[in-house]
Scaffold this motif. Structure first.
Motif, PDB file in Angstrom:
ATOM      1  N   UNK A 112      10.196  -6.126   8.250  1.00  0.00           N
ATOM      2  CA  UNK A 112       9.050  -6.690   7.519  1.00  0.00           C
ATOM      3  C   UNK A 112       9.457  -7.882   6.660  1.00  0.00           C
ATOM      4  N   UNK A 113      10.725  -8.285   6.754  1.00  0.00           N
ATOM      5  CA  UNK A 113      11.252  -9.399   5.960  1.00  0.00           C
ATOM      6  C   UNK A 113      10.988  -9.175   4.473  1.00  0.00           C
ATOM      7  N   UNK A 114      11.139  -7.910   4.047  1.00  0.00           N
ATOM      8  CA  UNK A 114      11.028  -7.613   2.621  1.00  0.00           C
ATOM      9  C   UNK A 114       9.596  -7.429   2.137  1.00  0.00           C
ATOM     10  N   UNK A 115       8.584  -7.647   3.007  1.00  0.00           N
ATOM     11  CA  UNK A 115       7.193  -7.450   2.585  1.00  0.00           C
ATOM     12  C   UNK A 115       6.878  -5.948   2.580  1.00  0.00           C
ATOM     13  N   UNK A 116       5.810  -5.558   1.859  1.00  0.00           N
ATOM     14  CA  UNK A 116       5.421  -4.143   1.878  1.00  0.00           C
ATOM     15  C   UNK A 116       4.373  -3.879   2.958  1.00  0.00           C
ATOM     16  N   UNK A 117       4.179  -4.866   3.820  1.00  0.00           N
ATOM     17  CA  UNK A 117       3.230  -4.730   4.936  1.00  0.00           C
ATOM     18  C   UNK A 117       3.972  -4.841   6.264  1.00  0.00           C
ATOM     19  N   UNK A 118       3.294  -4.394   7.331  1.00  0.00           N
ATOM     20  CA  UNK A 118       3.869  -4.530   8.669  1.00  0.00           C
ATOM     21  C   UNK A 118       2.785  -5.002   9.630  1.00  0.00           C
ATOM     22  N   UNK A 119       3.177  -5.875  10.557  1.00  0.00           N
ATOM     23  CA  UNK A 119       2.256  -6.381  11.574  1.00  0.00           C
ATOM     24  C   UNK A 119       2.372  -5.485  12.803  1.00  0.00           C
ATOM     25  N   UNK A 120       1.239  -4.973  13.305  1.00  0.00           N
ATOM     26  CA  UNK A 120       1.287  -4.038  14.442  1.00  0.00           C
ATOM     27  C   UNK A 120       0.376  -4.514  15.567  1.00  0.00           C
TER      28      UNK A 120
END
Ligand code: AMP
Ligand code: MG
Length: 342
Positions: A112-120
């Motif tokens: 996630x490159x350190x983000x708290x989100x994820x692309x699915x």
């Protein structure tokens, strides 16, 4: 990085099993999807995901899309599934739509490159689905190009970029869509389109029954110091070696401009049937009235420019709505935002 032998195999059941085995062992594999070819690895394994960044030369702060093959696998990678995500998944999965949600602990920061989100995303390509299923893993898979180059839409393009850098590429034929997935976030207050693709803003609004905001980075250059909602949007992208310049005007103005700007290494992208009417060598890129055909041909056309040693490539300016928004977004980055108003 160390070089290795790269196998290029047609998508047989044995090849898919070999891909699954490599992925379970923490290796990377080039795979076909309906959008563009992806470079896949176990999305839950930080070491495996690091190999994707190394093979592509991708900046570490650009997060990856996680691919699943069934709805039940979504729970594993996200913390919660908002209503809006369910609506979108129902309408467009499997297919070329990526949905950003809050990530679960199974997704490491490397993915996630350190983000708290994820692309699915749940791809529709049968080979991609079979590889995900056979591996039993959610697969992180960005486009399988060397970072900065046009995304690969054939296994041969993928091989050219990644030969010596990955152990295996599976050939599933040319990609039907030809540009990367539409990216929408439903992790914030308001659904926001971060990257246009085959699924249009209008279609998303239809499925959600509300307006979808447009990230400013889609159509415009980020101002100095501005933070991109989608980190990938800040990089120069999709660029052949040639200088790409977009010309905005009618066909007659396009032709007149080329009359006075031809010369060695000068090419023009053109729509079907225009080749004979233009005064410089042409690279065909779809049909004038059919943005899907332009999306399908775009990356291949940009790679052809390099194959023909183009120094300058002129291109028609696409419209900015519907599916043309995706073509415009990719082309304007390939052109590093150089547009001439005719
Ligand atoms: P690619 O895998 O090459 O198609 O690139 C993935 C795109 O999705 C890039 O533009 C990323 O910046 C974007 N992306 C992936 N994960 C996220 C996220 N969690 N938030 C915002 N954008 C994301
Ligand atoms: Mg990419």
């Amino acid at each position: 990085m160390d070089t290795m032998e790269t196998k290029l195999l047609p998508a047989s059941p044995q090849a898919i099993e070999e891909a699954a085995k490599l992925l379970r062992a923490g290796e990377t594999v080039g795979i076909p999807t309906e959008t563009v070819y992806g470079l896949a690895a176990d999305a839950t394994n930080s070491e495996a995901v690091t190999k994707i960044f190394e093979a592509k030369g991708r900046p570490q702060d650009n997060p990856l899309i996680v691919h699943i093959s069934r709805m039940e696998e979504l729970d594993r990678v996200v913390r919660e599934i908002p209503q809006a995500a369910l609506r979108l998944a129902e309408a467009f999965w499997p297919g070329p739509l990526t949905i950003i949600m809050k990530k679960s602990d199974a997704i490491p920061n490397t993915t996630s490159a350190g983000l708290d989100t994820v692309a699915v995303r749940m791809p529709s390509h049968p080979v991609a689905r079979e590889i995900i299923r056979a591996s039993g893993l959610p697969l992180a898979a960005p486009s399988a190009n060397l970072s900065g180059l046009p995304s690969p839409t054939t296994a041969q393009h993928t091989f050219r970029d990644l030969n010596g850098r990955v152990p295996l590429i599976i050939d599933g034929g040319a990609c039907a869509v030809g540009v990367e997935s539409t990216v929408i976030t439903v992790a914030g207050e308001k659904p926001t389109l971060l990257r246009p693709g085959y699924i249009t803003k209008e279609q998303l609004e239809g499925a959600l029954g509300c307006e979808v905001a447009l990230s400013s980075a889609i159509l415009n250059k980020l101002a100095d110091g501005e933070v991109a909602a989608s980190p990938g949007m800040k990089y120069k992208h999709y660029s052949p070696k040639a200088d790409v310049i977009i010309l905005k005007g009618s066909f007659d103005q396009y032709r007149a401009y080329l009359e006075t700007h031809g010369g060695e290494g000068v090419f023009a992208m053109c729509y079907e049937g225009e080749e004979k009417k233009l005064p410089v060598p042409c690279i065909p890129c779809g049909r004038a009235d059919d943005p899907a055909s332009q999306a399908h041909a775009l990356f291949s056309a940009l790679r052809e420019a390099d194959d023909r040693n183009a120094k300058v490539v002129y291109a028609h300016c696409p419209a900015q709505n519907g599916l043309s928004m995706a073509v415009y977004n990719r082309l304007i980055r390939a052109a590093a935002f150089q547009v001439v108003e005719l």
